[in-house]
Design an enzyme around this catalytic site. Structure first.
Site, PDB file in Angstrom:
ATOM      1  N   ASP A 206      99.565   6.796  29.450  1.00 18.94           N
ATOM      2  CA  ASP A 206      99.049   6.119  28.252  1.00 18.94           C
ATOM      3  C   ASP A 206     100.170   6.010  27.225  1.00 18.94           C
ATOM      4  OD1 ASP A 206      97.752   5.493  25.789  1.00 18.94           O
ATOM      5  OD2 ASP A 206      95.868   6.337  26.542  1.00 18.94           O
TER       6      ASP A 206
ATOM      7  N   HIS B 167      96.682   2.926  28.890  1.00 13.54           N
ATOM      8  CA  HIS B 167      95.725   3.175  27.820  1.00 13.54           C
ATOM      9  C   HIS B 167      94.379   2.550  28.169  1.00 13.54           C
ATOM     10  CE1 HIS B 167      94.183   4.291  24.010  1.00 13.54           C
ATOM     11  NE2 HIS B 167      93.979   3.055  23.620  1.00 13.54           N
TER      12      HIS B 167
ATOM     13  N   SER C 285      89.391   5.134  23.633  1.00 15.49           N
ATOM     14  CA  SER C 285      90.292   4.959  22.489  1.00 15.49           C
ATOM     15  C   SER C 285      89.499   5.218  21.198  1.00 15.49           C
ATOM     16  CB  SER C 285      90.909   3.557  22.542  1.00 15.49           C
ATOM     17  OG  SER C 285      91.993   3.454  21.668  1.00 15.49           O
TER      18      SER C 285
END
Ligand SMILES: *[C@@H]1O[C@H](CO)[C@@H](O)[C@H](O)[C@H]1NC(C)=O
Ligand SMILES: *[C@@H]1O[C@H](CO)[C@@H](O)[C@H](O)[C@H]1NC(C)=O
Ligand SMILES: *[C@@H]1O[C@H](CO)[C@@H](O)[C@H](O)[C@H]1NC(C)=O
Ligand SMILES: *[C@@H]1O[C@H](CO)[C@@H](O)[C@H](O)[C@H]1NC(C)=O
Ligand SMILES: *[C@@H]1O[C@H](CO)[C@@H](O)[C@H](O)[C@H]1NC(C)=O
Ligand SMILES: *[C@@H]1O[C@H](CO)[C@@H](O)[C@H](O)[C@H]1NC(C)=O
Ligand SMILES: *[C@@H]1O[C@H](CO)[C@@H](O)[C@H](O)[C@H]1NC(C)=O
Ligand SMILES: *[C@@H]1O[C@H](CO)[C@@H](O)[C@H](O)[C@H]1NC(C)=O
Ligand SMILES: *[C@@H]1O[C@H](CO)[C@@H](O)[C@H](O)[C@H]1NC(C)=O
Ligand SMILES: *[C@@H]1O[C@H](CO)[C@@H](O)[C@H](O)[C@H]1NC(C)=O
Ligand SMILES: [Ca+2]
Length: 582
Positions: free
Chosen positions: A454, A500, A201
């Site tokens: 995600d 995610h 991320s």
């Protein structure tokens, strides 16, 4: 194949290694080996700040490495930038027991607006025989996030902090860390210290910030779901509200959750195996009609709040959660299906040009999830969170975390905000430089992993950047030749059903690759390039992009196949912008 047996530690050796590590885990020894050599960073280390703390027999567990029991010495110190008053950047280096040290250094990165992930990522270094570094970016302490220091006052940007967050802090962390590792273990100049990176991320973006600028910073990197294209990504968190506004319908979250469940059920088998995992969301996107869900009943009991689908700490930090919701009981409406369909299609401007992309079908509708207004008894878009905060703080430069209203905010408004942020933070946060020749020439290797489902950063975001690099660097080659050239240094793996930065509650059979750093190490140190990537899910080897998974013979045979229609469905031109958006 390259698991605990070779690299890992076991509880048996804990006591022994602790004894020898304890000899060196003192602030006196750490002070004597500080990286005070001139490394061209323009920093001064504060020798009085050194601390050393021994931790033994610590059990660690994450989607990002195999469970382990580790011993380490945590050495922290502070440094300042020459010429800046009252400046202190803290770094923490975890040192493995000397008998486990394999001439390696690993940096790990943050998530959301944090520049480190504390203990949730750093053990991967110790597990791999490396010194493992994190930084606080100079923001105060290891728990202070960038947004706390971003504004010095309304309309006054803290550019030093912004450059530190953008790329500079990681450059310093790794440069100091490699030298500190060498000094600590008396590694001679003729011996190589291999350097690695792992982050997801925002941490994925931090890894790319180094690849794009410092060709020989890392020999190998694992980057997950990187927050590249920062301005587009953050602004796009508002796309659900804008799309719902345009349709004039704000679905209860349960209605969208039911649509997700029905989508997963309908698309599961398209990959050739009904196992609860949508391994071909591309085929789903090409064939699934959200209108088929209209009229289906949904029910959710009252909830105390939290983040639906949460399982990883990174994700929890990115989405602090939702307020309590009342009981929801109804049937899916035509408007609800229209919201799902328009959201999945992604933002389009008033002229019909594409602005951006959204998550694949079968993903949780995070950015379209409404909050309940107790006063009006209605559902409405949430005006807080990363998206709204990006507009108020990073574009309007005001110390304010939420928008006042969605009124008059259209797709065109979001397009213009994306452009404004792209211009403002082109050289700090945007992180989309597409020419990686220096990194490739230096021998660097990078593996990118991205969950297919995600809901925070669309999987197609990583494919768009891969293609931007491919077409920038290999313009003159055929498609196949360009993929072969990319394979030499940059490989992309989509995790079927993955969420995610971790496995997905809604598609539990998808799993997550847990030994990717080991795979990168093998690629760098032994020259063994991964064809597929080991995964913990039902599909235990992940296909290398652009190959896609496909089961045949009623789910008994698995192959990675090329399918041009699939590739095309993942490919976008952001023609709402009059310049390249990499
Ligand atoms: C290590 O931890 C495990 C479980 O936490 C415990 O059972 C064991 O006794 C510990 N060993 C040592 C040497 O402290
Ligand atoms: C290392 O020490 C720093 C400073 O005390 C602390 O913030 C951090 O949590 C420690 N890290 C680990 C992995 O113990
Ligand atoms: C490094 O060398 C110094 C000086 O010879 C020695 O005191 C120290 O124990 C060595 N450190 C390690 C980790 O072997
Ligand atoms: C969707 O599926 C999940 C997992 O099976 C289940 O827990 C949840 O209740 C379902 N949601 C709805 C609205 O039916
Ligand atoms: C779904 O139904 C709406 C009307 O409710 C219609 O406008 C739309 O075209 C339909 N979508 C598809 C893919 O048929
Ligand atoms: C809105 O989002 C913020 C940040 O994610 C969250 O803390 C808050 O609880 C949400 N509000 C509601 C009413 O769900
Ligand atoms: C939901 O509403 C329907 C129709 O009013 C009702 O028959 C059903 O019992 C309700 N379900 C629950 C779980 O309350
Ligand atoms: C800064 O801007 C915020 C949001 O507009 C406002 O609430 C606050 O009063 C301002 N602070 C100062 C010192 O002007
Ligand atoms: C929205 O636009 C209308 C018409 O220009 C204007 O009257 C109104 O004040 C605007 N609302 C907000 C919240 O800016
Ligand atoms: C296909 O596989 C499913 C699940 O393993 C099994 O139930 C079914 O009988 C198989 N069908 C055929 C035609 O073999
Ligand atoms: Ca399936």
């Amino acid at each position: 194949m390259f698991g605990r047996g070779i690299l890992g530690l076991s509880a048996f050796t804990g006591a022994v290694s602790a004894a020898s590590l304890s000899n060196y885990c003192t602030s006196a020894y750490a002070t004597s080996v500080l990286p005070v050599q001139d490394l061209g960073l323009g920093v001064t280390i504060d020798a009085s700040s050194v601390s050393a703390i021994l931790t033994t027999n610590k059990s660690v567990s994450s989607d990002w490495y195999e469970d382990a029991v580790i011993d380490y010495c945590n050495i922290t110190f502070a440094y300042s930038h020459n010429g800046i008053a009252n400046d202190a950047v803290h770094v923490s280096y975890l040192i493995p027991p000397p008998e486990k040290f394999l001439n390696r250094y690993v940096s790990t990165g943050g998530g959301g607006l944090a520049i480190n992930s504390g203990l949730s990522f750093s053990p991967v270094g110790i597990i791999s025989g490396a010194v493992s570094g994190i930084t606080d970016g100079g923001f105060g302490n290891f728990n202070t996030q960038y947004d706390k220091v971003f504004l010095l006052a309304n309309h006054t940007v803290n550019w030093q902090a912004t450059y530190m967050f953008g790329y500079q802090a990681h450059h310093e962390l790794a440069t100091l860390g490699k030298q500190f590792t060498r000094n600590f273990f008396n590694v001679s100049d003729s011996q190589k210290i291999y350097s690695y990176y792992q982050g997801c991320s925002e941490g994925g973006r931090e890894g790319w910030s180094q690849i794009q600028r410092f060709a020989d910073q890392f020999d190998g990197l694992v980057t997950g779901a990187p927050a590249l294209r920062f301005s587009h990504l953050q602004t796009n968190h508002l796309s659900g509200g804008v799309i719902e506004n345009a349709i004039g319908y704000f679905p209860p979250p349960c209605e969208l959750e039911k649509i997700v469940n029905l989508t997963i059920a309908a698309c599961d088998g398209l990959d050739g195996k009904a196992d609860g995992v949508v391994a071909r969301s591309d085929l789903c996107k090409l064939s699934f009609d959200y209108n088929s869900t209209i009229g289906q009943p949904y029910y959710c009991p009252a909830s105390k709040g939290g983040f639906p689908g949460a399982s990883s700490s990174v994700r929890r930090r990115q989405f602090p959660g939702f307020n309590p919701t009342p009981e929801q009981n109804g049937t899916i409406t035509a408007e609800g299906a229209a919201v799902a369909s328009a959201f999945t299609n992604g933002l389009i401007d008033a002229k019909g040009k594409r602005i951006y992309i959204n998550p694949q079908p079968g993903s949780f509708f995070a950015d379209a999830t409404n909050q309940f207004n107790k006063e009006t008894g209605k559902w409405e878009p949430n005006l807080s969170g990363l998206g709204p905060q990006y507009i108020t703080r990073y574009l309007y430069l005001e110390q304010k975390d939420s928008l006042d209203s969605f009124e008059n905010i259209t797709a065109d408004t979001l397009r213009d905000w994306m452009a404004l942020g792209m211009q403002k933070y082109q050289d700090t946060l945007q992180t989309t430089w597409p020419d990686l020749n220096p990194f490739k020439t230096a021998g660097g290797k990078v593996i990118l992993v991205h969950g297919e489902a995600d809901s925070a950063i669309p999987a197609a975001s990583s494919i768009h950047y891969y293609d931007a690099v491919r077409s920038t660097m290999y313009d003159g080659l055929s498609y196949d030749e360009s993929i072969a050239a990319m394979d030499e240094f940059y490989r992309l793996y989509i995790v079927p059903g993955g969420s995610h930065c971790g496995s997905n509650r809604d598609q539990p059979g998808g799993g997550w690759p847990a030994t990717t750093l080991q795979t990168v190490i093998k690629w760098v140190e032994d020259g063994v390039a991964p064809e597929t990537l080991d995964n913990t899910g039902d599909i235990n080897v992940l296909c290398k992009w652009p190959l896609r998974p496909l089961w045949s013979n009623n789910g008994t045979q698995f192959d990675c196949v090329y399918d041009s229609k699939s590739t095309a469905s993942w490919t976008y031109t952001f023609d709402a912008f009059k310049y390249p958006v990499y």
